[in-house]
Design an enzyme around this catalytic site. Structure first.
Site, PDB file in Angstrom:
ATOM      1  N   LYS A  13      70.169  38.667  11.670  1.00 55.66           N
ATOM      2  CA  LYS A  13      68.724  38.564  11.936  1.00 55.66           C
ATOM      3  C   LYS A  13      67.996  37.948  10.746  1.00 55.66           C
ATOM      4  CE  LYS A  13      67.887  42.984  12.647  1.00 55.66           C
ATOM      5  NZ  LYS A  13      69.197  43.611  12.460  1.00 55.66           N
ATOM      6  N   ARG A  88      62.083  48.474  16.263  1.00 54.17           N
ATOM      7  CA  ARG A  88      63.404  49.099  16.306  1.00 54.17           C
ATOM      8  C   ARG A  88      63.431  50.317  17.216  1.00 54.17           C
ATOM      9  NH1 ARG A  88      65.142  47.205  10.828  1.00 54.17           N
ATOM     10  NH2 ARG A  88      67.303  47.767  10.457  1.00 54.17           N
ATOM     11  N   ARG A 122      78.607  42.427   2.100  1.00 53.25           N
ATOM     12  CA  ARG A 122      77.315  41.783   1.827  1.00 53.25           C
ATOM     13  C   ARG A 122      76.836  42.085   0.406  1.00 53.25           C
ATOM     14  NH1 ARG A 122      72.229  42.422   5.878  1.00 53.25           N
ATOM     15  NH2 ARG A 122      72.209  44.605   5.239  1.00 53.25           N
ATOM     16  N   ARG A 153      73.523  46.518  -1.453  1.00 53.77           N
ATOM     17  CA  ARG A 153      72.441  47.406  -1.034  1.00 53.77           C
ATOM     18  C   ARG A 153      73.003  48.807  -0.867  1.00 53.77           C
ATOM     19  NH1 ARG A 153      69.193  44.715   3.930  1.00 53.77           N
ATOM     20  NH2 ARG A 153      69.416  46.839   4.676  1.00 53.77           N
ATOM     21  N   ARG A 164      73.906  53.702  10.398  1.00 53.63           N
ATOM     22  CA  ARG A 164      72.941  52.698  10.873  1.00 53.63           C
ATOM     23  C   ARG A 164      73.353  52.165  12.238  1.00 53.63           C
ATOM     24  NH1 ARG A 164      73.027  48.651   6.158  1.00 53.63           N
ATOM     25  NH2 ARG A 164      71.325  47.550   7.178  1.00 53.63           N
TER      26      ARG A 164
END
Ligand code: AMP
Length: 208
Positions: A13, A88, A122, A153, A164
């Site tokens: 996204k 969301r 990531r 992160r 998540r």
């Protein structure tokens, strides 16, 4: 054009929303980025939000809705915007419909296995806000764009990623049916290569 990017965490996204917004000359609005800024500045909102974010949970709807409503009043949103990571929940989507007119919703499709692989590799650059995957980096600690130090992160740690994904399936996935019913949904497979995905998104929006 007022657009939404929908999809599980790590579906791309952010990457695609930034690129498309830049190409269209409109802002990309990432509620995740806005929240991380609050956390960095240690505002009251940031301190509250961090408790949810670190656990991979959603920040309460009223906080998010207030933040977005305020953001849309900025003059740079007059010609359109690309939402990334908002809405969301159904409550957020319903609130949004009372103060914004959405033209299309890109639904990025990627299986849980792809997501887990992507997010665990990531790395982000706090200096220039770039996002990378360790697989494509010469040095996994250095930002190839600005030379800054890359970090993982906190919410990309494996256990939090699994949380998540559960939260996504339970709270965000119902938005697919919501926007499909409104005739706004554009499904795009995002498992493959980034440039090819981007072209598919533009085709789905009749921009290519
Ligand atoms: P993101 O960068 O979009 O993956 O967002 C990071 C984290 O910020 C999420 O895991 C949530 O804790 C929080 N967050 C971002 N956007 C929202 C939203 N629209 N509603 C609730 N929480 C959000």
């Amino acid at each position: 054009m007022n657009l939404i990017f929908l999809g599980p965490p790590g579906a791309g996204k952010g990457t695609h929303a930034v690129r498309l917004a830049h190409e269209l000359g409109i802002p990309q609005i990432s509620t995740g980025d806005m929240l991380r800024q609050h956390v960095r500045r240690q505002t009251a909102l940031g301190v509250e939000a961090a408790r949810y974010m670190d656990a991979g949970k959603l920040v309460p709807d009223d906080v998010i809705i207030g933040m977005v409503r305020e953001r849309l009043q900025q003059p740079d949103c007059a010609k359109g915007y690309v939402f990334d990571g908002f809405p969301r929940t159904l409550a957020q989507a319903e609130a949004l419909s009372t103060f914004a007119d959405i033209h299309a919703v890109v639904n990025l499709l990627a299986g849980d296995d792809v997501i887990i692989r992507r997010l665990s590799g990531r790395r982000v650059c706090p200096a220039c806000n770039g996002t990378f995957h360790v697989r494509y980096l010469k040095d996994p600690a250095i930002c190839p764009d600005c030379g800054g130090a890359l970090v993982q992160r906190a919410d990309d740690a494996e256990e939090t990623v699994l949380n998540r994904l559960t939260v996504y399936h339970r709270q965000t996935e119902p938005l697919i049916a919501y926007y499909r019913q409104l005739g706004l949904l554009r499904d795009v497979d995002s498992a493959g290569e980034v440039d090819a995905n981007y072209l598919d998104i533009k085709k789905a929006l009749n921009l290519a």
